[in-house]
Design a protein around this motif. Structure first.
Motif, mmCIF file in Angstrom:
data_model
loop_
_atom_site.group_PDB
_atom_site.id
_atom_site.type_symbol
_atom_site.label_atom_id
_atom_site.label_comp_id
_atom_site.label_asym_id
_atom_site.label_seq_id
_atom_site.Cartn_x
_atom_site.Cartn_y
_atom_site.Cartn_z
ATOM 1 N N GLU A 37 -9.235 0.442 -13.409
ATOM 2 C CA GLU A 37 -9.171 1.873 -13.116
ATOM 3 C C GLU A 37 -7.739 2.316 -12.821
ATOM 4 O OE1 GLU A 37 -11.361 3.828 -13.740
ATOM 5 O OE2 GLU A 37 -13.362 3.184 -13.169
ATOM 6 N N ILE A 38 -7.466 3.591 -13.056
ATOM 7 C CA ILE A 38 -6.153 4.161 -12.747
ATOM 8 C C ILE A 38 -6.203 4.787 -11.355
ATOM 9 C CG2 ILE A 38 -5.621 4.587 -15.168
ATOM 10 C CD1 ILE A 38 -6.302 7.531 -14.704
ATOM 11 N N PRO A 39 -5.046 4.953 -10.692
ATOM 12 C CA PRO A 39 -5.062 5.542 -9.347
ATOM 13 C C PRO A 39 -5.531 6.986 -9.373
ATOM 14 C CG PRO A 39 -2.806 5.300 -10.165
ATOM 15 C CD PRO A 39 -3.695 4.566 -11.122
ATOM 16 N N THR A 40 -6.214 7.401 -8.321
ATOM 17 C CA THR A 40 -6.724 8.769 -8.221
ATOM 18 C C THR A 40 -5.974 9.563 -7.160
ATOM 19 O OG1 THR A 40 -8.415 8.034 -6.645
ATOM 20 C CG2 THR A 40 -9.020 8.086 -8.974
ATOM 21 N N SER A 41 -5.065 8.907 -6.424
ATOM 22 C CA SER A 41 -4.310 9.577 -5.371
ATOM 23 C C SER A 41 -2.877 9.821 -5.837
ATOM 24 C CB SER A 41 -4.314 8.730 -4.096
ATOM 25 O OG SER A 41 -3.731 7.458 -4.353
ATOM 26 N N VAL A 42 -2.117 10.510 -4.998
ATOM 27 C CA VAL A 42 -0.717 10.818 -5.277
ATOM 28 C C VAL A 42 0.151 10.227 -4.177
ATOM 29 C CG1 VAL A 42 1.003 12.642 -5.571
ATOM 30 C CG2 VAL A 42 -1.315 12.948 -6.483
ATOM 31 N N ILE A 43 1.247 9.558 -4.554
ATOM 32 C CA ILE A 43 2.169 9.003 -3.578
ATOM 33 C C ILE A 43 3.298 10.002 -3.321
ATOM 34 C CG2 ILE A 43 3.910 7.226 -3.193
ATOM 35 C CD1 ILE A 43 2.153 5.262 -4.610
ATOM 36 N N VAL A 44 3.525 10.300 -2.049
ATOM 37 C CA VAL A 44 4.582 11.230 -1.652
ATOM 38 C C VAL A 44 5.559 10.487 -0.746
ATOM 39 C CG1 VAL A 44 5.133 13.386 -0.485
ATOM 40 C CG2 VAL A 44 2.991 13.171 -1.773
ATOM 41 N N PRO A 45 6.851 10.439 -1.074
ATOM 42 C CA PRO A 45 7.824 9.728 -0.247
ATOM 43 C C PRO A 45 7.941 10.342 1.143
ATOM 44 C CG PRO A 45 8.751 10.270 -2.398
ATOM 45 C CD PRO A 45 7.466 11.023 -2.276
#
Length: 260
Positions: free
Chosen positions: A46-54
């Protein structure tokens, strides 16, 4: 000639019986099976469903000039993000998973990524099979532990370079199962070895034997290309030498006084 014909005759009969019983002699060979295996395989893809924010404030803090990346969150989701940008780019991975000791707090998370209907469609399950799959929720069974570990190790393999290596800590509870699942994912031929760590000098009493050791399994993505033995020896004094180079011998033990 009689013996040869006799053997062929019974081999044909044996194959016929396998076919009658709907048994495939190839797919039914030596393998690791557990509740949740197909589901765990699907999770690995599966691919990620969230977003990474620095976290800019943290990253720009005083003395923070490291180029390292620090992620906080569900480790499977983090691995999916890493795979997007760092597939085939990581040289060394170390994993310290839950040991499933019964006292380390491990249970399989109380949720699945897919609805019951989705599980039925994806894996061809009926109601009873879905119920059996979801029976590992909140449990610390071997199947629950393996279902947790499989997608994480599968993605870890994808992150490694062709020369990459991975170390995984474990103790007696899942050591055997970890070896089997790593053989399945990395290939038995890529198993380098297992370290025995004297983690508790004063053995913990389990009523029958004193337990003093943990283990670290050591695998390569491609054993023929791994170069784990290449350590810098500049300005070092080594007492021993073999065909791979110079080395010293030291005991492996945990010096943390809290364990004594």
């Amino acid at each position: 000639m009689f013996n040869l014909n006799f053997t062929i005759c019974h081999l044909d009969k044996f194959k016929s019986q396998l076919k009658d019983k709907n048994i495939n002699e190839l797919s039914e060979g030596y393998q690791l099976n557990f509740i949740g295996k197909d589901y765990a395989r699907r999770q690995a893809g599966e691919i990620p469903t969230s977003v990474i924010v620095p976290d800019e404030k943290h990253n720009n803090g005083e003395g923070k000039d490291s180029k390292n990346l620090f992620f906080t969150g569900d480790n499977l989701e983090v691995l999916r993000h890493l795979q997007t940008a760092y597939a085939n780019k990581v040289d060394v991975i170390y994993i310290d998973p839950p040991y499933n000791t019964g006292s380390d707090g491990f249970v399989y998370p109380d949720s699945f990524e897919y609805s019951d209907d989705k599980l039925k469609d994806m894996f061809g399950l009926d109601d009873d099979q879905v119920e059996r799959l979801k029976s590992i929720q909140g449990k610390a069974s071997h199947s629950a532990w393996l279902t947790l570990m499989y997608p994480r190790l599968a993605i870890a393999k994808q992150l490694l370079t062709q020369q990459g290596i991975i170390f995984i800590s474990i103790d007696d509870n899942e050591d055997f199962n970890l070896k089997l699942i790593c053989d399945s994912i990395f290939g038995e031929n890529n198993f380098i070895g297992q370290f025995v760590i004297k983690s508790t000098p004063n053995a913990r009493d389990y009523g029958q034997i004193g337990k003093m050791h943990d283990y670290v399994l050591f695998y390569a993505k491609n054993r023929d290309k791994a170069q784990s033995n290449l350590l810098p020896d500049k300005n070092k004094k080594f007492s021993y030498k073999d065909n791979r180079g110079n080395f010293n011998i030291h005991p492996l033990y945990n010096s943390n006084e809290s364990f004594t």
